[in-house]
Design a protein around this motif. Structure first.
Motif, short mmCIF file in Angstrom:
data_model
loop_
_atom_site.label_atom_id
_atom_site.label_comp_id
_atom_site.label_asym_id
_atom_site.label_seq_id
_atom_site.Cartn_x
_atom_site.Cartn_y
_atom_site.Cartn_z
N GLU A 113 37.22 45.41 44.23
CA GLU A 113 38.31 46.38 44.38
C GLU A 113 38.16 47.47 43.34
O GLU A 113 37.62 47.22 42.25
N CYS A 114 38.63 48.67 43.66
CA CYS A 114 38.60 49.79 42.70
C CYS A 114 39.98 50.43 42.66
O CYS A 114 40.57 50.71 43.72
N LYS A 155 31.27 49.38 43.83
CA LYS A 155 31.31 48.39 44.91
C LYS A 155 29.90 47.96 45.30
O LYS A 155 29.66 46.79 45.62
N PHE A 186 33.59 54.96 42.47
CA PHE A 186 33.97 53.71 43.13
C PHE A 186 32.88 53.17 44.06
O PHE A 186 32.68 51.96 44.15
N ASN A 246 42.59 53.44 40.63
CA ASN A 246 42.70 54.63 39.80
C ASN A 246 44.07 54.64 39.14
O ASN A 246 45.09 54.69 39.83
N LYS A 273 37.36 58.78 41.05
CA LYS A 273 37.13 58.03 42.29
C LYS A 273 35.69 58.15 42.79
O LYS A 273 35.25 57.33 43.58
#
Length: 374
Positions: free
Chosen positions: A239-240, A233, A229, A242, A226
């Motif tokens: 959007e991200c 962006k 991310f 996991n 994470k």
């Protein structure tokens, strides 16, 4: 005093054996022979392909001077060289372009047949230009940028804008072009489309830049870290996600998010399981999935042909599908025209002598790209 035609003594990072640190050595670099170019390196960045060699999972003759993502200035040229001259800013090309073979003449192909036929670890004539402690030191994929001076074949060097910052455009020598081209040239991402990018290292982030440049409406970044991310962006991901946050396979999650699957998916990790997840996340009837990451060991994948029969396309390419000698100068020009960023991919800048520290940053996941300056 001119160094043309003379042996140059300089520093280089030599890998004597796998799973050992690089050793900064005094080496001798021979003058270029006919159709060869000797380059004074200014900057080089660290790519995971170099790490695969260090780890022993990608085979190349050792001892060697590695490095393939660099930029420098022509010091001298051998007989018959016409495309560059001393003083030109250049980028060495790990994927050469002879211009004459079947693939170079093919409108879409870019993996030059001549480069595949060359002896591994040497120049085109089967010899090397590096000597250290009386021993010949091997070349690495036409480039060997981990040295203050290197010699390359003329077909493996591109002249670039004289005003370009070499400590940034060096990324165009491999990682950036590989990712960016996978989106704009290999997949041919279309305006308003939906994309998924598996893996958010330097190449994956470059895919995101390519998708954004091509006008994609949704860019879904996929990674189990994470911490990546925010940068994704910043560079264009909308959007991200996991995979560890879900109890179902990630391709099912993506299918649900995108009305049956994305238009374009990219695997930028080099794992068989994520290659299959990326393929399945693309729409069964109209999706295009591109393999960008290379598994470090020779492996095979098993899949049901029905996954392609309905209309999916599964593709792959080296160096983003770009013909290197033609495309690298244009990519540098586009960067200079601010058509895409490179600075955000560079997290660390270190002096060349700290190359082992740069690889530690790569191992720890703390860097995207570390640039070494000479």
């Amino acid at each position: 005093m001119s160094t043309a035609g003379k042996v140059i003594k300089c520093k280089a990072a030599v890998l004597w054996e796998t799973k050992k640190p690089f050793s900064i050595e005094d080496i001798e670099v021979a003058p270029p022979k006919a159709h060869e170019v000797r380059i004074k390196m200014v900057a080089t960045s660290v790519c995971r392909t170099d790490e695969h060699v260090v780890a022993g999972s990608l085979s190349t003759p050792l001892p060697a001077v590695l490095g393939h993502e660099g930029a420098g200035i022509v010091e001298s040229v051998g007989e018959g060289v016409t495309s560059v001259k001393p003083g030109d800013k250049v980028i060495p090309l790990f994927s050469p372009q002879c211009g004459n073979c079947r693939i170079c003449k093919h409108p879409e192909g870019n993996l030059c047949v001549t480069s595949l036929a060359n002896p591994r670890g040497t120049m085109s004539d089967g010899t090397t230009r590096f000597t250290c402690k009386g021993k010949s030191i091997h070349n690495f994929i036409s480039t060997s940028t981990f040295s203050q001076y290197t010699v390359v074949d003329e077909m493996a060097v591109a002249k670039i804008d004289a005003a370009s910052p070499l400590d940034k455009v060096c990324l165009i020598g491999c990682g950036f072009s590989t990712g960016y081209g996978s989106a704009v040239k290999v997949a041919k991402v279309t305006p308003g489309s939906t994309c998924a990018v598996f893996g958010l290292g330097g190449v994956g982030l470059s895919v995101i830049i390519g998708c954004k440049t091509a006008g994609a409406a949704r860019i879904i970044a996929v990674d189990i870290n994470k911490d990546k991310f925010a940068k994704a962006k910043e560079l264009g991901a909308t959007e991200c996600i996991n995979p560890l946050d879900y109890s179902k396979p990630i391709h099912e999650v993506l299918q649900e998010m995108t009305d049956g699957g994305v238009d374009f998916s990219f695997e930028v990790i080099g794992r068989l399981d994520t290659m299959m997840s990326s393929l399945l996340s693309s729409h069964a009837s109209c999706g295009v999935s591109v393999i960008v990451g290379t598994p470090p060991n020779s492996q095979s994948i098993s899949m049901n042909p029905l996954l392609l029969l309905l209309g999916r396309t599964w593709k792959g390419a080296i160096f983003g599908g770009f013909k290197s000698k033609d495309s690298v100068p244009k990519l540098v020009a586009d960067f200079m025209a601010k058509k895409f960023p490179l600075e955000q991919l560079i997290t660390h800048v270190l002096p060349f002598e700290k190359i082992n520290e740069a690889f530690e940053l790569l191992h720890s996941g703390k860097s995207i790209r570390t640039v070494l300056t000479f």
